[in-house]
Design a protein around this motif. Structure first.
Motif, PDB file in Angstrom:
ATOM      1  N   GLY A  40      48.340  33.254  43.168  1.00 10.44           N
ATOM      2  CA  GLY A  40      49.053  32.491  44.187  1.00 10.44           C
ATOM      3  C   GLY A  40      48.147  31.432  44.774  1.00 10.44           C
ATOM      4  O   GLY A  40      47.282  30.894  44.072  1.00 10.44           O
ATOM      5  N   THR A  41      48.340  31.104  46.043  1.00  8.48           N
ATOM      6  CA  THR A  41      47.449  30.155  46.701  1.00  8.48           C
ATOM      7  C   THR A  41      46.008  30.651  46.601  1.00  8.48           C
ATOM      8  O   THR A  41      45.076  29.881  46.370  1.00  8.48           O
ATOM      9  N   ASP A  43      43.936  33.547  44.349  1.00  4.78           N
ATOM     10  CA  ASP A  43      43.989  34.510  43.260  1.00  4.78           C
ATOM     11  C   ASP A  43      42.971  35.616  43.527  1.00  4.78           C
ATOM     12  O   ASP A  43      41.885  35.371  44.054  1.00  4.78           O
ATOM     13  N   LYS A  59      40.336  29.880  45.139  1.00  3.48           N
ATOM     14  CA  LYS A  59      41.178  29.011  45.953  1.00  3.48           C
ATOM     15  C   LYS A  59      40.759  27.568  45.722  1.00  3.48           C
ATOM     16  O   LYS A  59      39.563  27.247  45.760  1.00  3.48           O
ATOM     17  N   THR A  87      41.172  32.067  54.763  1.00  2.00           N
ATOM     18  CA  THR A  87      42.523  32.252  55.307  1.00  2.00           C
ATOM     19  C   THR A  87      42.622  31.792  56.762  1.00  2.00           C
ATOM     20  O   THR A  87      43.534  32.214  57.481  1.00  2.00           O
ATOM     21  N   ASN A 109      48.116  39.140  49.208  1.00  2.00           N
ATOM     22  CA  ASN A 109      49.557  38.949  49.085  1.00  2.00           C
ATOM     23  C   ASN A 109      50.169  38.480  50.400  1.00  2.00           C
ATOM     24  O   ASN A 109      51.030  37.591  50.422  1.00  2.00           O
ATOM     25  N   ASN A 112      49.217  34.801  50.909  1.00  2.00           N
ATOM     26  CA  ASN A 112      49.967  33.909  50.018  1.00  2.00           C
ATOM     27  C   ASN A 112      51.414  33.742  50.472  1.00  2.00           C
ATOM     28  O   ASN A 112      51.974  32.646  50.423  1.00  2.00           O
ATOM     29  N   ASP A 116      53.248  30.166  51.506  1.00  2.00           N
ATOM     30  CA  ASP A 116      54.156  29.715  50.453  1.00  2.00           C
ATOM     31  C   ASP A 116      55.463  30.494  50.561  1.00  2.00           C
ATOM     32  O   ASP A 116      55.528  31.659  50.189  1.00  2.00           O
ATOM     33  N   TYR A 119      56.678  32.371  47.484  1.00  2.00           N
ATOM     34  CA  TYR A 119      55.778  33.328  46.847  1.00  2.00           C
ATOM     35  C   TYR A 119      56.441  34.700  46.734  1.00  2.00           C
ATOM     36  O   TYR A 119      57.063  35.180  47.684  1.00  2.00           O
TER      37      TYR A 119
END
Length: 292
Positions: A40-41, A43, A59, A87, A109, A112, A116, A119
């Motif tokens: 995702g944004t 990993d 990232k 973050t 998770n 993300n 998003d 997501y």
């Protein structure tokens, strides 16, 4: 025979290793084979090296290792600072975050998903599925005394448990098999077994797996014919049960068919901890399973 066992075991392990294919990354000059846990944004990547877990995040094209170095007996928890920086502004706290795969997966998770709206989280820790199957086939009972190498029919039922989310290539199977007596071999057996399967080929249409029969309880009946001093034939019936850990290896495939799966298997090709009778293995089954 021992060489054959070793060769077959190596072949099964080599086939199984296909399923553990990983991508190789170069991070800070180090070449690492890593598994992608979250994409995702940010990993999340990880693997074990020398029995030690190592975690990385990616990232904006940059890789960061998450470490927890111990200095003078105290862990420094550098991974918390790294994730707090990556973050920043999300409102997530790293104060209680532990450096474990489950903890990192959930944290990343959540981040993300917060940045998003499209997501799809994969933070579920368990997604158990169960399948019930029925099968029939033939066997030459290679792991019993079978002087004529007679082939006998068998039927069975199995119950499979798998985690389609976190461990989709692995399964535990409880199986019951019943083999029947034939003219050339008056032997029948009821067997309950615990099996482990590794699906080294997995797709939407077909799974190909290695099966290890780990433990069995077998109750058998056999009739032995002898000739007494008067030259008369005497039949002796022998019954009994035994519990074993034979480590019997086989191969199989589940092929998508309708709402279930066509099951094909070549069972018990080699036994690692049990002696066979020297005959070539014949143990084939065909069946059908469906999701519960």
């Amino acid at each position: 025979m021992q060489r054959l066992k070793t060769l077959l075991f190596v072949l099964l392990l080599s086939a199984a290793s296909i399923g553990f294919a990983q991508q190789t990354y170069t991070i800070n000059g180090e070449s690492l084979a890593l598994k992608t846990e979250v994409s995702g944004t940010i990993d999340l990547l990880w693997n074990t090296f020398d029995k030690q877990y190592r975690y990385f995040v990616k990232k904006d094209g940059q890789y960061y290792e998450l470490v927890n170095i111990r200095v003078d007996g105290k862990y420094q928890e550098q991974y918390k600072a790294t994730l707090a920086d990556l973050t920043a502004g999300s409102g997530q706290s790293t104060d209680r975050l532990r450096l474990t795969l489950a903890g990192l997966r959930s944290f990343i998770n959540n981040y993300n998903a917060s940045v998003d709206p499209n997501y799809t989280s994969n933070s579920e820790t368990v997604a158990l599925e169960t399948r019930l199957g029925f099968f029939g086939g033939v066997t030459n009972n290679r792991y019993t005394s079978n002087p004529q190498n007679a082939t006998a029919p068998l039927v069975g039922i199995e119950f499979e448990i798998l985690d389609s989310k976190l461990l989709p290539r692995h399964a535990i199977v409880f199986q019951f098999r019943q083999s029947f007596a034939v003219d050339d071999f008056d032997y029948s057996a009821s067997q309950l077994s615990l099996n482990y399967r590794f699906k080294f080929v997995k797709s939407a249409k077909v799974d190909v797996f290695a099966n290890a029969r780990l433990a069995t309880y077998t109750y058998s009946r056999t009739v032995i014919t002898t000739v007494n001093e008067a030259q008369n034939s005497v039949d002796q019936e022998i019954t009994g049960g035994n519990l074993q850990a034979p480590i019997l290896l086989g191969l199989g495939a589940d092929i998508k068919l309708g709402k279930g799966y066509l099951m094909l298997a070549y069972n018990d090709i080699v036994g690692l901890t049990i002696d066979d009778n020297g005959e070539f293995p014949v143990d084939f089954t065909l069946g059908y399973k469906f999701n519960l």
